[in-house]
Enzyme design. Structure first.
Site, PDB file in Angstrom:
ATOM      1  N   ASP A  34      20.245  49.507  18.871  1.00 17.52           N
ATOM      2  CA  ASP A  34      20.457  47.809  19.028  1.00 17.52           C
ATOM      3  C   ASP A  34      19.201  47.746  20.457  1.00 17.52           C
ATOM      4  O   ASP A  34      17.983  47.940  19.476  1.00 17.52           O
ATOM      5  CB  ASP A  34      21.201  47.501  19.378  1.00 17.52           C
ATOM      6  CG  ASP A  34      22.348  47.159  18.659  1.00 17.52           C
ATOM      7  OD1 ASP A  34      22.753  46.050  17.925  1.00 17.52           O
ATOM      8  OD2 ASP A  34      22.944  48.048  17.707  1.00 17.52           O
ATOM      9  N   GLU A  80      17.751  39.472  20.093  1.00 18.34           N
ATOM     10  CA  GLU A  80      19.820  39.296  20.572  1.00 18.34           C
ATOM     11  C   GLU A  80      19.615  39.695  21.520  1.00 18.34           C
ATOM     12  O   GLU A  80      20.963  39.424  22.672  1.00 18.34           O
ATOM     13  CB  GLU A  80      19.883  39.676  19.615  1.00 18.34           C
ATOM     14  CG  GLU A  80      21.635  39.950  19.894  1.00 18.34           C
ATOM     15  CD  GLU A  80      22.466  40.505  18.602  1.00 18.34           C
ATOM     16  OE1 GLU A  80      22.079  41.044  17.558  1.00 18.34           O
ATOM     17  OE2 GLU A  80      23.676  40.377  18.870  1.00 18.34           O
ATOM     18  N   ASP A  96      15.564  40.319  15.363  1.00 17.34           N
ATOM     19  CA  ASP A  96      17.198  40.976  15.460  1.00 17.34           C
ATOM     20  C   ASP A  96      17.216  42.328  15.840  1.00 17.34           C
ATOM     21  O   ASP A  96      17.233  43.157  13.994  1.00 17.34           O
ATOM     22  CB  ASP A  96      18.241  40.413  14.120  1.00 17.34           C
ATOM     23  CG  ASP A  96      19.775  40.791  14.900  1.00 17.34           C
ATOM     24  OD1 ASP A  96      20.128  41.593  15.487  1.00 17.34           O
ATOM     25  OD2 ASP A  96      20.015  39.465  13.935  1.00 17.34           O
ATOM     26  N   ILE A 139      19.415  44.895  15.550  1.00 20.77           N
ATOM     27  CA  ILE A 139      19.810  45.576  14.319  1.00 20.77           C
ATOM     28  C   ILE A 139      21.461  44.496  13.626  1.00 20.77           C
ATOM     29  O   ILE A 139      21.917  44.308  14.969  1.00 20.77           O
ATOM     30  CB  ILE A 139      21.287  46.561  14.435  1.00 20.77           C
ATOM     31  CG1 ILE A 139      20.256  47.671  14.562  1.00 20.77           C
ATOM     32  CG2 ILE A 139      21.725  46.982  13.878  1.00 20.77           C
ATOM     33  CD1 ILE A 139      21.011  48.968  15.113  1.00 20.77           C
ATOM     34  N   ASP A 140      20.669  43.501  12.681  1.00 24.11           N
ATOM     35  CA  ASP A 140      21.703  43.048  11.881  1.00 24.11           C
ATOM     36  C   ASP A 140      22.592  43.129  11.360  1.00 24.11           C
ATOM     37  O   ASP A 140      22.101  44.036  10.770  1.00 24.11           O
ATOM     38  CB  ASP A 140      20.556  42.378  11.317  1.00 24.11           C
ATOM     39  CG  ASP A 140      21.763  40.629  10.911  1.00 24.11           C
ATOM     40  OD1 ASP A 140      22.567  40.034  11.637  1.00 24.11           O
ATOM     41  OD2 ASP A 140      21.367  40.193   9.344  1.00 24.11           O
ATOM     42  N   THR A 183      25.722  44.774  12.578  1.00 26.84           N
ATOM     43  CA  THR A 183      26.212  46.619  13.713  1.00 26.84           C
ATOM     44  C   THR A 183      27.412  46.658  13.628  1.00 26.84           C
ATOM     45  O   THR A 183      27.546  48.064  13.471  1.00 26.84           O
ATOM     46  CB  THR A 183      26.016  46.188  15.476  1.00 26.84           C
ATOM     47  OG1 THR A 183      23.925  45.302  15.630  1.00 26.84           O
ATOM     48  CG2 THR A 183      26.176  47.001  16.054  1.00 26.84           C
ATOM     49  N   HIS A 202      32.887  36.579   9.866  1.00 27.68           N
ATOM     50  CA  HIS A 202      31.946  36.593  10.226  1.00 27.68           C
ATOM     51  C   HIS A 202      31.786  35.218   9.470  1.00 27.68           C
ATOM     52  O   HIS A 202      30.501  34.241   9.774  1.00 27.68           O
ATOM     53  CB  HIS A 202      30.558  37.144   9.878  1.00 27.68           C
ATOM     54  CG  HIS A 202      30.755  37.797  10.836  1.00 27.68           C
ATOM     55  ND1 HIS A 202      30.028  39.312  11.328  1.00 27.68           N
ATOM     56  CD2 HIS A 202      31.171  38.332  12.575  1.00 27.68           C
ATOM     57  CE1 HIS A 202      29.931  40.265  11.919  1.00 27.68           C
ATOM     58  NE2 HIS A 202      31.107  39.863  12.273  1.00 27.68           N
ATOM     59  N   SER A 234      24.813  42.279   7.037  1.00 31.74           N
ATOM     60  CA  SER A 234      23.744  41.726   7.428  1.00 31.74           C
ATOM     61  C   SER A 234      22.289  40.700   6.625  1.00 31.74           C
ATOM     62  O   SER A 234      23.211  40.455   5.490  1.00 31.74           O
ATOM     63  CB  SER A 234      22.225  42.850   7.753  1.00 31.74           C
ATOM     64  OG  SER A 234      21.972  43.886   6.373  1.00 31.74           O
ATOM     65  N   LYS A 243      21.818  40.227   2.617  1.00 35.62           N
ATOM     66  CA  LYS A 243      21.860  39.921   1.105  1.00 35.62           C
ATOM     67  C   LYS A 243      20.452  38.677   0.763  1.00 35.62           C
ATOM     68  O   LYS A 243      20.352  38.408  -0.021  1.00 35.62           O
ATOM     69  CB  LYS A 243      23.009  38.928   1.620  1.00 35.62           C
ATOM     70  CG  LYS A 243      24.282  39.380   2.079  1.00 35.62           C
ATOM     71  CD  LYS A 243      25.597  38.705   2.643  1.00 35.62           C
ATOM     72  CE  LYS A 243      25.191  38.066   3.593  1.00 35.62           C
ATOM     73  NZ  LYS A 243      26.055  39.538   4.985  1.00 35.62           N
ATOM     74  N   ARG A 261      27.823  31.697   3.566  1.00 34.25           N
ATOM     75  CA  ARG A 261      27.631  31.754   4.511  1.00 34.25           C
ATOM     76  C   ARG A 261      28.523  30.599   5.423  1.00 34.25           C
ATOM     77  O   ARG A 261      28.032  29.508   5.525  1.00 34.25           O
ATOM     78  CB  ARG A 261      27.037  32.487   5.316  1.00 34.25           C
ATOM     79  CG  ARG A 261      27.482  32.671   6.978  1.00 34.25           C
ATOM     80  CD  ARG A 261      26.180  33.805   7.282  1.00 34.25           C
ATOM     81  NE  ARG A 261      26.556  34.165   8.850  1.00 34.25           N
ATOM     82  CZ  ARG A 261      26.856  34.868   9.297  1.00 34.25           C
ATOM     83  NH1 ARG A 261      26.977  36.370   8.307  1.00 34.25           N
ATOM     84  NH2 ARG A 261      26.922  35.872  10.428  1.00 34.25           N
ATOM     85  N   ASP A 306      19.330  35.705  13.391  1.00 36.73           N
ATOM     86  CA  ASP A 306      19.979  36.328  11.997  1.00 36.73           C
ATOM     87  C   ASP A 306      19.406  35.697  11.367  1.00 36.73           C
ATOM     88  O   ASP A 306      20.522  35.782   9.474  1.00 36.73           O
ATOM     89  CB  ASP A 306      21.956  35.493  12.213  1.00 36.73           C
ATOM     90  CG  ASP A 306      22.558  36.323  13.359  1.00 36.73           C
ATOM     91  OD1 ASP A 306      22.443  38.053  13.251  1.00 36.73           O
ATOM     92  OD2 ASP A 306      23.630  36.099  13.719  1.00 36.73           O
TER      93      ASP A 306
HETATM   94  N1  LIG Z   1      32.419  34.947  14.680  1.00 42.90           N
HETATM   95  C1  LIG Z   1      31.374  34.674  13.793  1.00 42.90           C
HETATM   96  N2  LIG Z   1      31.131  34.643  13.148  1.00 42.90           N
HETATM   97  C2  LIG Z   1      29.860  34.357  12.560  1.00 42.90           C
HETATM   98  N3  LIG Z   1      29.048  35.078  12.080  1.00 42.90           N
HETATM   99  C3  LIG Z   1      29.023  36.299  13.388  1.00 42.90           C
HETATM  100  C4  LIG Z   1      31.081  35.800  14.562  1.00 42.90           C
HETATM  101  N4  LIG Z   1      30.280  37.234  15.006  1.00 42.90           N
HETATM  102  C5  LIG Z   1      28.813  37.972  14.839  1.00 42.90           C
HETATM  103  N5  LIG Z   1      28.575  37.357  14.222  1.00 42.90           N
HETATM  104  C6  LIG Z   1      27.123  37.405  13.327  1.00 42.90           C
HETATM  105  O1  LIG Z   1      27.739  37.934  12.349  1.00 42.90           O
HETATM  106  C7  LIG Z   1      25.900  37.884  12.277  1.00 42.90           C
HETATM  107  C8  LIG Z   1      26.404  39.791  11.183  1.00 42.90           C
HETATM  108  O2  LIG Z   1      26.548  39.055   9.473  1.00 42.90           O
HETATM  109  P1  LIG Z   1      26.889  39.475   8.520  1.00 42.90           P
HETATM  110  O3  LIG Z   1      28.444  39.401   8.409  1.00 42.90           O
HETATM  111  O4  LIG Z   1      26.266  39.455   7.929  1.00 42.90           O
HETATM  112  O5  LIG Z   1      26.825  41.139   8.695  1.00 42.90           O
HETATM  113  C9  LIG Z   1      25.758  39.298  13.611  1.00 42.90           C
HETATM  114  O6  LIG Z   1      24.679  40.057  13.883  1.00 42.90           O
HETATM  115  P2  LIG Z   1      24.851  41.953  14.889  1.00 42.90           P
HETATM  116  O7  LIG Z   1      25.205  41.782  13.969  1.00 42.90           O
HETATM  117  O8  LIG Z   1      23.172  41.604  15.000  1.00 42.90           O
HETATM  118  O9  LIG Z   1      25.100  40.630  15.582  1.00 42.90           O
HETATM  119  C10 LIG Z   1      26.420  38.294  14.456  1.00 42.90           C
HETATM  120  O10 LIG Z   1      25.346  37.373  15.469  1.00 42.90           O
HETATM  121 MG   LIG Z   2      22.360  39.669  13.469  1.00 38.89          MG
HETATM  122 MG   LIG Z   3      21.451  42.312  16.114  1.00 42.90          MG
HETATM  123 MG   LIG Z   4      24.978  41.796  17.826  1.00 41.75          MG
END
Ligand SMILES: Nc1ncnc2c1ncn2[C@@H]1O[C@H](COP(=O)(O)O)[C@@H](OP(=O)(O)O)[C@H]1O
Ligand SMILES: [Mg+2]
Ligand SMILES: [Mg+2]
Ligand SMILES: [Mg+2]
Length: 401
Positions: A91, A116, A177, A179-180, A182, A284, A308, A311, A325, A337
């Site tokens: 990241d 980020e 971002d 790494i989206d 992670t 998430h 990430s 999608k 979402r 994001d």
């Molecule tokens: N409690 C939460 N509710 C919603 N989104 C969240 C969360 N905690 C983290 N995320 C976000 O969800 C992203 C990942 O989305 P997805 O579920 O689509 O993979 C994360 O990005 P990062 O991985 O860049 O931190 C983060 O920003």
């Molecule tokens: Mg992200």
């Molecule tokens: Mg990220």
């Molecule tokens: Mg993150």
């Protein structure tokens, strides 16, 4: 000198004659070098043509770093942030690489980047081994790409902190971002390097690097653990990109010479034919709310769960027709994001709004203000989704029950 410059150049892509040679005057760069940048469409025909090519080059280089790390991620290479979410050397490394390329490509302007990660933890004595590993990784990726630049740990800290901009409604802001997904990255699933560009509050460019995403059809197993192990083949790894008013494209991530192909959402109107996508992580996005939405709509196919912004890429390519979402009500969505995926979906003919139907607004700083959640689909299905969202109550997430 000319030859020396050539040897030290980053051959990102050079298939048009308008080669840009830039001498970086930033303090973290020790040697002069040149950056060769090129575009698929002549740059003068696209308002942000050069910026788009620089963004693609940056995302490709950062994706390479991420791929190297994911294949051999060790416990020392990851940490948990204050909000309990994971972060890895990749990241941080990807953020520094993208910042370096963008600044390198346009040294005359002051880079504003909303990203980020920040360097606070790496500046602590306990963070030093991680910082050294990140620096080593970046330098090995730069050496492989013949960038001709060696960074010191202090340079890396400064590059990461270029991402501290607040964004806003005026001027130009890159949105990154590194790494989206992670959690997907550490779980050997999907992730994406996501870079957008905001101009006066509007997302005008978006690039998604998706190292583990097949270029062809995608199934449930591609969202699950093991996707990373299968990612060695030449048909895996996608680069999605869009330029406002000029369409969305997909190309192989690792072949910068391949011609990008125009992509379009699949314009379905019958929910019975539609496949919907959501996060793998139910913390998430509420899986029970999306299931209720699917029932209300008459969707019969099971969800395709992916980490990430891949999608958004899959929606744009017509591999699935709906993305939903629904984060916890107290959660504030961040612009990085969604920025890149948003413009790619819109340019592919789709709509991306909150659950009340308002188009996402990236001009309000680092966060989005959303009514309940995000809904993205081709226009006919999107209308039906909004009607369903008006009837379905947002269910609490497992962590809130
Ligand atoms: N409690 C939460 N509710 C919603 N989104 C969240 C969360 N905690 C983290 N995320 C976000 O969800 C992203 C990942 O989305 P997805 O579920 O689509 O993979 C994360 O990005 P990062 O991985 O860049 O931190 C983060 O920003
Ligand atoms: Mg992200
Ligand atoms: Mg990220
Ligand atoms: Mg993150």
């Amino acid at each position: 000198m000319q030859n020396l410059l050539r040897q030290q150049s980053v051959h990102i892509r050079a298939n048009y004659t308008g080669v840009t040679r830039l001498c970086c005057r930033r303090p973290f760069v020790r040697r002069r070098a040149s950056v060769h940048v090129a575009v698929d469409v002549e740059p003068q025909t696209l308002q942000y043509g050069k910026e788009l090519e620089n963004a693609k080059a940056a995302v490709r280089l950062a994706s390479k770093l991420c791929q190297i790390v994911q294949r051999q991620l060790s416990a020392e290479e990851r940490a948990d942030k204050k909000d309990d979410s994971p972060v890895t050397v990749a990241d941080y490394g990807a953020q520094a690489v993208v910042a370096w390329v963008l600044q390198w490509a346009d040294p005359a302007s002051r880079l504003s980047m909303v990203a980020e990660e920040d360097s606070a933890e790496l500046r602590q004595p306990e963070g030093r081994p991680m910082l050294e590993r990140i620096t080593q990784l970046i330098n090995s990726v730069f050496a492989e790409a013949k960038v001709g630049v060696i960074l010191a740990p202090e340079d890396v800290l400064k590059l990461i902190d270029l991402g501290g901009s607040q964004g806003g409604p005026t001027g130009r802001h890159w949105v990154l971002d590194p790494i989206d997904g992670t959690r997907g990255f550490v779980g050997m699933r999907q992730y994406a390097v996501c870079l957008g560009m905001l101009q006066d509050g509007e997302v005008v460019l978006g690039v998604l690097g998706c190292p583990n995403l097949p270029q062809g059809p995608v199934g449930e197993q591609d969202g699950q653990e093991g996707a990373a192990q299968r990612a060695g083949g030449s048909d895996v790894g996608c680069l999605f990109s869009a330029h406002r008013n000029h369409g969305a494209y997909a190309a192989p991530l690792w072949d910068e010479h391949a011609d990008p192909v125009r992509i379009q959402v699949k314009d379905l109107s019958n929910p019975r034919e539609a496949r919907f996508m959501e996060s793998v992580e139910s913390r998430h996005s509420s899986h029970s709310t999306t299931a209720a939405m699917a029932r209300e709509l008459g969707v019969v196919l099971p969800p395709l769960r992916m980490d990430s912004q891949v999608k958004y890429g899959l929606l744009s390519r017509g591999c699935a027709s709906i993305f939903m979402r629904f984060p916890p009500p107290t959660y504030k969505e961040k612009i990085w994001d969604h920025a890149a995926g948003f413009v790619i979906v819109e340019e592919a003919g789709g709509r991306v709004t909150d659950a009340g139907g308002a188009r996402l607004d990236f001009s309000r700083g680092r966060f989005l203000q959303l009514d309940r959640g995000i809904i993205a689909a081709p226009p006919a299905l999107h209308q039906q989704l909004l009607r369903a969202a008006a009837k379905v109550a947002v269910a609490p997430l497992p962590s809130e029950q």
